[in-house]
Design a protein around this motif. Structure first.
Motif, PDB file in Angstrom:
ATOM      1  N   VAL A  82     -18.379   1.654   2.623  1.00 57.92           N
ATOM      2  CA  VAL A  82     -17.344   0.722   2.165  1.00 57.92           C
ATOM      3  C   VAL A  82     -15.964   1.162   2.635  1.00 57.92           C
ATOM      4  N   TYR A  83     -15.624   2.438   2.384  1.00 58.63           N
ATOM      5  CA  TYR A  83     -14.276   2.909   2.687  1.00 58.63           C
ATOM      6  C   TYR A  83     -13.977   2.880   4.187  1.00 58.63           C
ATOM      7  N   SER A  84     -14.993   3.061   5.028  1.00 59.01           N
ATOM      8  CA  SER A  84     -14.769   3.104   6.464  1.00 59.01           C
ATOM      9  C   SER A  84     -14.732   1.717   7.095  1.00 59.01           C
ATOM     10  N   ARG A  85     -15.112   0.702   6.345  1.00 59.82           N
ATOM     11  CA  ARG A  85     -15.157  -0.641   6.894  1.00 59.82           C
ATOM     12  C   ARG A  85     -14.142  -1.581   6.251  1.00 59.82           C
ATOM     13  N   ILE A  86     -13.270  -1.052   5.449  1.00 57.96           N
ATOM     14  CA  ILE A  86     -12.321  -1.912   4.739  1.00 57.96           C
ATOM     15  C   ILE A  86     -10.899  -1.557   5.168  1.00 57.96           C
ATOM     16  N   GLU A  87     -10.034  -2.549   5.162  1.00 54.20           N
ATOM     17  CA  GLU A  87      -8.660  -2.319   5.590  1.00 54.20           C
ATOM     18  C   GLU A  87      -7.969  -1.346   4.632  1.00 54.20           C
ATOM     19  N   PRO A  88      -7.096  -0.470   5.160  1.00 57.20           N
ATOM     20  CA  PRO A  88      -6.439   0.543   4.316  1.00 57.20           C
ATOM     21  C   PRO A  88      -5.743  -0.037   3.093  1.00 57.20           C
ATOM     22  N   GLU A  89      -5.121  -1.219   3.255  1.00 51.93           N
ATOM     23  CA  GLU A  89      -4.393  -1.784   2.119  1.00 51.93           C
ATOM     24  C   GLU A  89      -5.321  -2.261   1.004  1.00 51.93           C
ATOM     25  N   HIS A  90      -6.611  -2.420   1.316  1.00 46.63           N
ATOM     26  CA  HIS A  90      -7.571  -2.861   0.302  1.00 46.63           C
ATOM     27  C   HIS A  90      -8.344  -1.701  -0.316  1.00 46.63           C
ATOM     28  N   LEU A  91      -8.082  -0.474   0.127  1.00 49.86           N
ATOM     29  CA  LEU A  91      -8.841   0.675  -0.370  1.00 49.86           C
ATOM     30  C   LEU A  91      -8.709   0.888  -1.880  1.00 49.86           C
ATOM     31  N   PRO A  92      -7.494   0.827  -2.456  1.00 40.59           N
ATOM     32  CA  PRO A  92      -7.408   1.074  -3.903  1.00 40.59           C
ATOM     33  C   PRO A  92      -8.269   0.125  -4.731  1.00 40.59           C
ATOM     34  N   ARG A  93      -8.263  -1.169  -4.388  1.00 39.19           N
ATOM     35  CA  ARG A  93      -9.035  -2.121  -5.167  1.00 39.19           C
ATOM     36  C   ARG A  93     -10.535  -1.959  -4.934  1.00 39.19           C
ATOM     37  N   ALA A  94     -10.923  -1.624  -3.698  1.00 39.99           N
ATOM     38  CA  ALA A  94     -12.340  -1.388  -3.426  1.00 39.99           C
ATOM     39  C   ALA A  94     -12.829  -0.149  -4.167  1.00 39.99           C
ATOM     40  N   ALA A  95     -11.999   0.907  -4.165  1.00 38.97           N
ATOM     41  CA  ALA A  95     -12.377   2.128  -4.882  1.00 38.97           C
ATOM     42  C   ALA A  95     -12.501   1.862  -6.376  1.00 38.97           C
ATOM     43  N   GLY A  96     -11.575   1.073  -6.913  1.00 35.12           N
ATOM     44  CA  GLY A  96     -11.658   0.727  -8.326  1.00 35.12           C
ATOM     45  C   GLY A  96     -12.919  -0.040  -8.645  1.00 35.12           C
ATOM     46  N   ALA A  97     -13.281  -0.992  -7.772  1.00 38.68           N
ATOM     47  CA  ALA A  97     -14.486  -1.791  -8.006  1.00 38.68           C
ATOM     48  C   ALA A  97     -15.741  -0.920  -7.957  1.00 38.68           C
ATOM     49  N   LEU A  98     -15.836  -0.014  -6.966  1.00 35.01           N
ATOM     50  CA  LEU A  98     -17.014   0.836  -6.859  1.00 35.01           C
ATOM     51  C   LEU A  98     -17.136   1.774  -8.056  1.00 35.01           C
ATOM     52  N   ASN A  99     -16.042   2.378  -8.460  1.00 34.93           N
ATOM     53  CA  ASN A  99     -16.089   3.276  -9.614  1.00 34.93           C
ATOM     54  C   ASN A  99     -16.393   2.513 -10.895  1.00 34.93           C
ATOM     55  N   LEU A 100     -15.877   1.293 -10.991  1.00 32.61           N
ATOM     56  CA  LEU A 100     -16.192   0.479 -12.159  1.00 32.61           C
ATOM     57  C   LEU A 100     -17.687   0.198 -12.231  1.00 32.61           C
TER      58      LEU A 100
END
Length: 466
Positions: free
Chosen positions: A387-405
């Motif tokens: 996920v982290y390697s395929r997502i734009e840097p500006e979207h990383l915080p929200r993607a990380a939040g979703a995965l941890n959630l």
């Protein structure tokens, strides 16, 4: 060191490893605290003259606060910057720890655990997103393989740490032990962790989404814990209300013109959807097992908390060994191959527990836990790297939040579900406690099989490099 100076090469240098170590201290502190405190619940029951029903809220309140805090992590990091958000989260967690240590009643302790959980819920997602942003796509996999092992180690070493603390110090030190760890992490972060600028486009906080998602998740988890405690009315109300609020949030997230707290559309984008499903089901299996085994060791075999923690330690050793392998192969082996292989190892390591009613020797349990730990380390890091390697840097915080959630919710729901199953099996097997636990572990195997099916949808190719 600034964000722009981070080298784009695949090589993980000492500066990046130092940043990873600093950020992982926050995750380790928050993860370890949950299991340390669980060991001390009996002591707290005596200290505050509380009932079992009251004292279980010391753990439940912390869990619900974490679930409520995680969705906001992405917006906070976008609005205020990753490092600043992480440092504030450390400060809130330490404040909650001091307040817990000074609690004068079970009610005050529960309230202060909520404060502690709000800080602890922000730490893993914010730290992972910050680390992935600093590392860049080409190095994310290797550093995440180090960070991802922490949640696997903390449930293993928590009982040992909690037993050791209570053997030499009064109960407030269950919380005060966080101060030197958190203080060191904050000081080191201010010096060595680079400042990551807030998002260029400021978005308004999704207040309506926050009022639906966080409370909805917390109420759902509360309802499931009430199911486990055989309280049908609050359980039914909690589960129904939680599902309605989550459904309403999904509709809101799809229709809103602003930026939702967690974008439901993320789950329709490959590989995020498959990765999310694998993490939810696997979280249910992993955290559910870490609920069942200590309980079995203490109620089924009459072990102390220290002895139970000692028998669980091989899983941590397996996880540490597996993380070394993943660190060396994550950029060379297809993500799906690593994840499916890891789930197969978890299945093999779980199978002996279905035979607990037949008197499984301690040596077999220890060997199975090594295999399980090795397999678990092969799942989390590759999934996050995908996920982290395929997502734009500006979207990383929200993607990380979703995965941890998802991982947190999966673990919470899995634990609650297995508690209900175990209760039914205990009623069916009567005095044969070991057979009841063995029957419950068949459900854990089922969770793992479902996760394996989800993992087959992960990409075969390696993540793109910087």
């Amino acid at each position: 060191m600034s964000e722009q100076s981070a080298p784009p090469a695949d090589r993980v240098d000492k500066d990046l490893l130092r940043i990873a170590f600093i950020l992982v201290l926050g995750t380790f502190m928050a993860s370890l605290d949950a299991t340390i405190v669980s060991v001390g619940l009996d002591r707290l029951t005596e200290e505050f003259d509380a009932s079992v029903a009251e004292i279980q809220w010391v753990s439940t309140a912390y869990l619900l606060a974490i679930v409520a805090a995680v969705p906001a992590s992405g917006w906070l990091a976008d609005r205020f910057g990753g490092r600043r958000t992480w440092l504030v989260a450390v400060g809130v967690f330490l404040l909650g720890s001091v307040l817990c240590a000074s609690a004068w009643s079970v009610t005050s302790l529960i309230v202060f655990r909520v404060v502690q959980g709000l800080g602890g819920g922000l730490l893993p997602a914010t730290g992972q997103a910050l680390l992935a942003r600093v590392a860049g796509p080409g190095r994310t996999g290797r550093v995440i393989s180090v960070v991802a092992v922490v949640p696997l180690l903390s449930p293993v070493f928590g009982p040992l740490a909690g037993g050791s603390v209570l053997a030499v110090a009064p109960w407030p030190w269950l919380f005060l032990i966080n101060l030197p760890i958190g203080g060191a992490a904050a000081l080191l972060a201010r010096r060595y962790v680079p400042v990551v600028a807030p998002a260029a486009r400021r978005t308004a906080f999704d207040l309506r989404g926050a009022l639906l998602l966080s409370p909805g998740l917390a109420v759902l988890v509360y309802g499931l814990t009430e199911v486990a405690h055989s309280r049908p009315l609050p359980a039914t109300i909690g589960v129904a209300a939680g599902l309605v609020m989550l459904a309403a949030f999904t509709v809101h997230g799809l229709r809103t013109r602003g930026t939702p707290l967690v974008d439901p559309r993320l789950f329709t984008r490959p590989p995020f959807g498959a990765a999310a499903l694998a993490l939810v089901v696997l979280g249910a299996s992993v955290f559910g097992t870490m609920f069942l085994l200590p309980l079995y060791f203490q109620s089924g075999r009459g072990m102390s908390a220290w002895e139970a923690g000692l028998l669980l330690a091989p899983q941590g050793l397996g996880a540490a060994a597996g993380s070394v392998l993943v660190n060396r192969t994550i950029s060379k082996v297809a993500p799906r191959s690593l994840v499916v292989s890891g789930i197969v190892l978890i299945l093999l390591g779980t199978a002996p527990f279905t035979w607990l009613g037949h008197g499984v020797p301690d040596a077999v349990i220890a060997a199975a836990l090594v295999v399980r730990g090795f397999g678990m380390s092969m799942v989390g890091a590759p999934v996050m790297n995908i996920v982290y390697s395929r997502i734009e840097p500006e979207h990383l915080p929200r993607a990380a939040g979703a995965l941890n959630l998802l991982n947190t919710v999966g673990g919470s729901l899995g634990t609650a579900a297995l508690a209900v199953i175990l209760q039914n099996r205990l009623a069916a097997h009567g005095t044969d406690v070991s057979s009841a636990f063995g029957a419950t572990f068949w459900w854990v195997l089922g969770f793992c099989l479902f996760a394996a099916v989800a993992a087959t949808r992960l990409p075969r190719t390696q993540p793109r490099k910087a």
